[in-house]
Design a protein around this motif. Structure first.
Motif, PDB file in Angstrom:
ATOM      1  N   ILE A 235       0.825  -1.207   0.000  1.00 23.51           N
ATOM      2  CA  ILE A 235       0.000   0.000   0.000  1.00 23.51           C
ATOM      3  C   ILE A 235       0.860   1.257   0.000  1.00 23.51           C
ATOM      4  O   ILE A 235       0.656   2.168  -0.825  1.00 23.51           O
ATOM      5  N   ALA A 236       1.807   1.340   0.923  1.00 25.80           N
ATOM      6  CA  ALA A 236       2.643   2.547   0.999  1.00 25.80           C
ATOM      7  C   ALA A 236       3.363   2.842  -0.315  1.00 25.80           C
ATOM      8  O   ALA A 236       3.362   3.991  -0.775  1.00 25.80           O
ATOM      9  N   PRO A 237       3.962   1.847  -0.984  1.00 26.67           N
ATOM     10  CA  PRO A 237       4.615   2.165  -2.262  1.00 26.67           C
ATOM     11  C   PRO A 237       3.650   2.356  -3.432  1.00 26.67           C
ATOM     12  O   PRO A 237       3.832   3.273  -4.241  1.00 26.67           O
ATOM     13  N   LEU A 238       2.616   1.527  -3.552  1.00 25.60           N
ATOM     14  CA  LEU A 238       1.765   1.586  -4.738  1.00 25.60           C
ATOM     15  C   LEU A 238       0.687   2.658  -4.649  1.00 25.60           C
ATOM     16  O   LEU A 238       0.151   3.085  -5.671  1.00 25.60           O
ATOM     17  N   PHE A 239       0.340   3.071  -3.451  1.00 21.61           N
ATOM     18  CA  PHE A 239      -0.598   4.177  -3.268  1.00 21.61           C
ATOM     19  C   PHE A 239       0.124   5.433  -2.779  1.00 21.61           C
ATOM     20  O   PHE A 239      -0.485   6.295  -2.142  1.00 21.61           O
ATOM     21  N   ALA A 240       1.409   5.535  -3.079  1.00 20.12           N
ATOM     22  CA  ALA A 240       2.191   6.672  -2.579  1.00 20.12           C
ATOM     23  C   ALA A 240       1.595   8.030  -2.962  1.00 20.12           C
ATOM     24  O   ALA A 240       1.557   8.941  -2.119  1.00 20.12           O
ATOM     25  N   PRO A 241       1.107   8.237  -4.194  1.00 17.64           N
ATOM     26  CA  PRO A 241       0.503   9.544  -4.502  1.00 17.64           C
ATOM     27  C   PRO A 241      -0.723   9.846  -3.646  1.00 17.64           C
ATOM     28  O   PRO A 241      -0.939  10.993  -3.234  1.00 17.64           O
ATOM     29  N   GLN A 242      -1.521   8.816  -3.356  1.00 16.86           N
ATOM     30  CA  GLN A 242      -2.726   9.025  -2.568  1.00 16.86           C
ATOM     31  C   GLN A 242      -2.371   9.288  -1.092  1.00 16.86           C
ATOM     32  O   GLN A 242      -3.069  10.043  -0.412  1.00 16.86           O
ATOM     33  N   VAL A 243      -1.310   8.655  -0.613  1.00 16.08           N
ATOM     34  CA  VAL A 243      -0.848   8.945   0.740  1.00 16.08           C
ATOM     35  C   VAL A 243      -0.308  10.374   0.808  1.00 16.08           C
ATOM     36  O   VAL A 243      -0.563  11.115   1.767  1.00 16.08           O
ATOM     37  N   ALA A 244       0.408  10.787  -0.242  1.00 11.95           N
ATOM     38  CA  ALA A 244       1.002  12.127  -0.255  1.00 11.95           C
ATOM     39  C   ALA A 244      -0.054  13.219  -0.229  1.00 11.95           C
ATOM     40  O   ALA A 244       0.131  14.255   0.427  1.00 11.95           O
ATOM     41  N   ASP A 245      -1.178  13.019  -0.923  1.00 14.13           N
ATOM     42  CA  ASP A 245      -2.194  14.081  -0.956  1.00 14.13           C
ATOM     43  C   ASP A 245      -3.317  13.856   0.058  1.00 14.13           C
ATOM     44  O   ASP A 245      -4.366  14.501  -0.011  1.00 14.13           O
ATOM     45  N   SER A 246      -3.072  12.934   1.013  1.00 11.46           N
ATOM     46  CA  SER A 246      -4.009  12.659   2.117  1.00 11.46           C
ATOM     47  C   SER A 246      -5.334  12.071   1.661  1.00 11.46           C
ATOM     48  O   SER A 246      -6.326  12.119   2.387  1.00 11.46           O
ATOM     49  N   ALA A 247      -5.367  11.477   0.447  1.00  7.07           N
ATOM     50  CA  ALA A 247      -6.528  10.665   0.092  1.00  7.07           C
ATOM     51  C   ALA A 247      -6.534   9.380   0.922  1.00  7.07           C
ATOM     52  O   ALA A 247      -7.590   8.790   1.162  1.00  7.07           O
ATOM     53  N   ILE A 248      -5.337   8.960   1.356  1.00  3.13           N
ATOM     54  CA  ILE A 248      -5.197   7.857   2.302  1.00  3.13           C
ATOM     55  C   ILE A 248      -4.421   8.383   3.499  1.00  3.13           C
ATOM     56  O   ILE A 248      -3.325   8.947   3.344  1.00  3.13           O
TER      57      ILE A 248
END
Length: 584
Positions: A235-248
């Motif tokens: 999750i952390a690597p493959l959803f990195a853009p979503q983690v960065a913009d607080s979608a996750i």
């Protein structure tokens, strides 16, 4: 680190000998290897061109079963050495398959050694509750590489596998509703209703504050637990853009201790056993598939549960007589990956990355004095060779054949009724089927789980399926009638009873022929109970002279190997085997 005994040569040698016996038996059953008779009763040989000649004793059984005696194997038996000797002659394995298979078998052996360390005897195992017993079971009886868990390190295996028997608190994530979708049964119409039942007020407040602290509106987010390994590895690597913009947004762990079960990705709640289990995606290759959660199936799980429950609740035989327990998948949160979920040709593991299914636990359904054990527990034997089944029969006070008759009466009628009446079949293998026992350890009824993954429907139209909800129709797999019966044959009869029958012959003094006669008797008794369904007995014929031989190990060795595919694999059918239910 593994326990100290895991490094001992004695423990490893014993586990390797047992695995080699299993490999020979299952590969012979699937026609991958062809042992030759030696001229003496039950004696066989297998010659490796340019290598050793292995000799062993084996008992033949129903469905063409081979039961190889590990103690009889000569010369010194090692499945890893055998593969290096036979991979290009007897087995004809490509190099990539051989390399990954050796790794899977080595990991499985490591798990077997851990399980053997200070293993309880059959009497102690019979005393354990459902959750604790799961951590002592040895895994799939048919697949040789049953605990490969490719993707786990040694540290991961020591932390997150059922044999580690280590409870943990799970972290949660908040995911924006643009990516996350909630589904629930009518009793759980909103995620907020689910969270109110699953999480204390202060935990929900802490989750909301964590989102607010990022400057985001908590009402625009859904919450779900995440496997710590999955977060770190996927999750952390493959959803990195979503983690960065607080979608996750990462959330704290909740307060409940949860224990991984045989499927590895399902956790039971130890702190509050009456709370729901959680099934989480895990991008680990184990047995035949990557253990993710397919997006469309996760979304549909509550709808499938609602439909299955409605069938049972509207049928007096299922609801009032058999009292079958259907452990509903009552709510789900699915998280789409913005790229992978729109690319149908990428490997399927990338479309199964993040989500959660909440499943009902069995405990609240048990009457006073009842207890539940997975069907797989009946196959378990302790270090002295004593089966849990033999211990349960002793405690029941019943003769072995009568106890087996009760077992078959508990298991088969609900499964047969779903098949004959509704053209619907479960996959009642050792993990999905749960046996409920009374206070005397006599089997009394069945519990079933894993609907959205393992329920299949008749491809031929039936009036009972005419009003099937579109969500369910679009999600569940359909099969022709002659293959639909394979799920009972393969899941229950070949996948469990094929191994239980010789155990009962040895430890209950019930010969194998009599064992299968009792199974046939249970099928015929059900048919006699519902004569109006006679056309269905012929349409879904469980008593045919031969059945297709499903070959799970062939999937790994030949059909699929370790290649990435856009769709999940299906079991290979190779030839046929005689059906022990055909004649008395």
């Amino acid at each position: 680190m593994p326990p100290s005994s895991a490094a001992s040569a004695t423990a490893w040698t014993r586990a390797a000998r047992q695995m080699f016996a299993k490999l020979l038996g299952e590969f012979a059953y699937e026609g991958i290897l062809t042992p030759e008779p030696e001229g003496l009763p039950a004696r066989y040989r297998l010659a490796v061109p340019g290598g050793p000649v292995y000799r062993f004793r084996a008992r033949r059984g129903a469905y063409g079963h081979w039961r190889v005696d590990p103690a009889s194997l000569t010369p010194s038996a090692d499945p890893l050495a055998f593969l290096t000797q036979a991979h290009d002659t007897l087995l004809r394995l490509p190099g990539d398959t051989l390399g990954h298979l050796l790794r899977e078998l080595t990991a499985t052996l490591s798990a077997d050694v851990r399980l053997a360390d200070a293993a309880p005897d059959a009497a102690a195992l019979a005393d354990l509750d459902y959750a604790a017993l799961e951590g002592h079971l040895t895994g799939h009886p048919w697949l040789v590489a049953s605990k490969g868990r490719l993707g786990f390190s040694a540290t991961d295996a020591g932390r997150w596998t059922p044999e580690a028997r280590t409870a943990a608190r799970l972290p949660w994530l908040a995911v924006h509703r643009d990516l996350a979708h909630y589904r629930g049964i009518p009793a759980l119409p909103t995620a907020e209703r689910l969270y109110a039942e699953e999480l204390p007020d202060h935990t929900r407040d802490a989750f909301a504050r964590a989102v607010s602290d990022r400057g985001r509106d908590p009402h625009r987010y859904l919450w779900l637990p995440v496997h710590p390994w999955q977060w770190d590895e996927t999750i952390a690597p493959l959803f990195a853009p979503q983690v960065a913009d607080s979608a996750i947004i990462p959330l704290p762990a909740d307060e409940d201790l949860r224990l991984p079960q045989q499927s590895v990705r399902t956790f039971l709640n130890l702190s509050r056993p009456h709370r729901r289990s959680v099934k989480l995606p895990l991008s680990v290759l184990n047995t035949l598939v990557w253990r993710g959660l397919p997006t469309e199936r996760t979304l549909a799980a509550p709808a499938v549960t609602r439909w299955i429950h409605a069938l049972r609740d509207g049928d007096p035989f299922l609801c009032d007589e058999t009292r079958v327990i259907l452990l509903g998948e009552v709510a789900s949160v699915t998280v789409e990956h913005p790229l992978y979920d729109r690319l149908p040709t990428v490997p399927y593991q990338y479309r199964e990355l993040l989500g959660c299914i909440w499943r009902e636990p069995v405990g609240p359904y048990l009457a006073p004095g009842e207890r539940a054990r997975s069907l797989a527990a009946l196959l378990h034997t302790d270090a002295a060779g004593r089966a849990v089944t033999a211990e349960l029969v002793r405690r029941s006070g019943l003769p072995g054949r009568e106890w087996l008759r009760r077992l078959f009466q508990a298991l088969l009628p609900p499964l047969l009724h779903f098949l004959y009446r509704y053209g619907t079949v479960f996959s009642p293998h050792g993990e999905n089927a749960v046996v409920v026992f009374d206070e005397d350890d006599v089997p009394v009824r069945l519990a079933v789980k894993d609907f959205v993954d393992d329920v299949n429907l008749s491809a031929e139209p039936l009036p009972e399926l005419a009003d099937l909800p579109e969500t369910v129709r679009d999600t569940l797999l359909t099969e022709p009638p002659d293959f639909l019966t394979q799920f009972i044959h393969t899941g229950l009869l070949v996948g469990v009873f094929r191994y239980l029958a010789p155990l009962c012959a040895d430890q209950l003094a019930v010969p194998e022929k009599e064992f299968w006669g009792l199974v046939r008797e249970a099928v015929l008794a059900h048919q006699q109970r519902f004569p109006e369904l006679k056309p269905r007995f012929e349409q879904f014929d469980l008593l045919t002279p031969r059945i297709g031989r499903l070959c799970l190990n062939r999937n790994r060795l030949y059909a699929d190997g370790y290649r990435d595919r856009p769709r999940r694999p299906h079991a290979v059918v190779e030839g046929t085997v005689p059906n022990p239910l055909h004649t008395p």
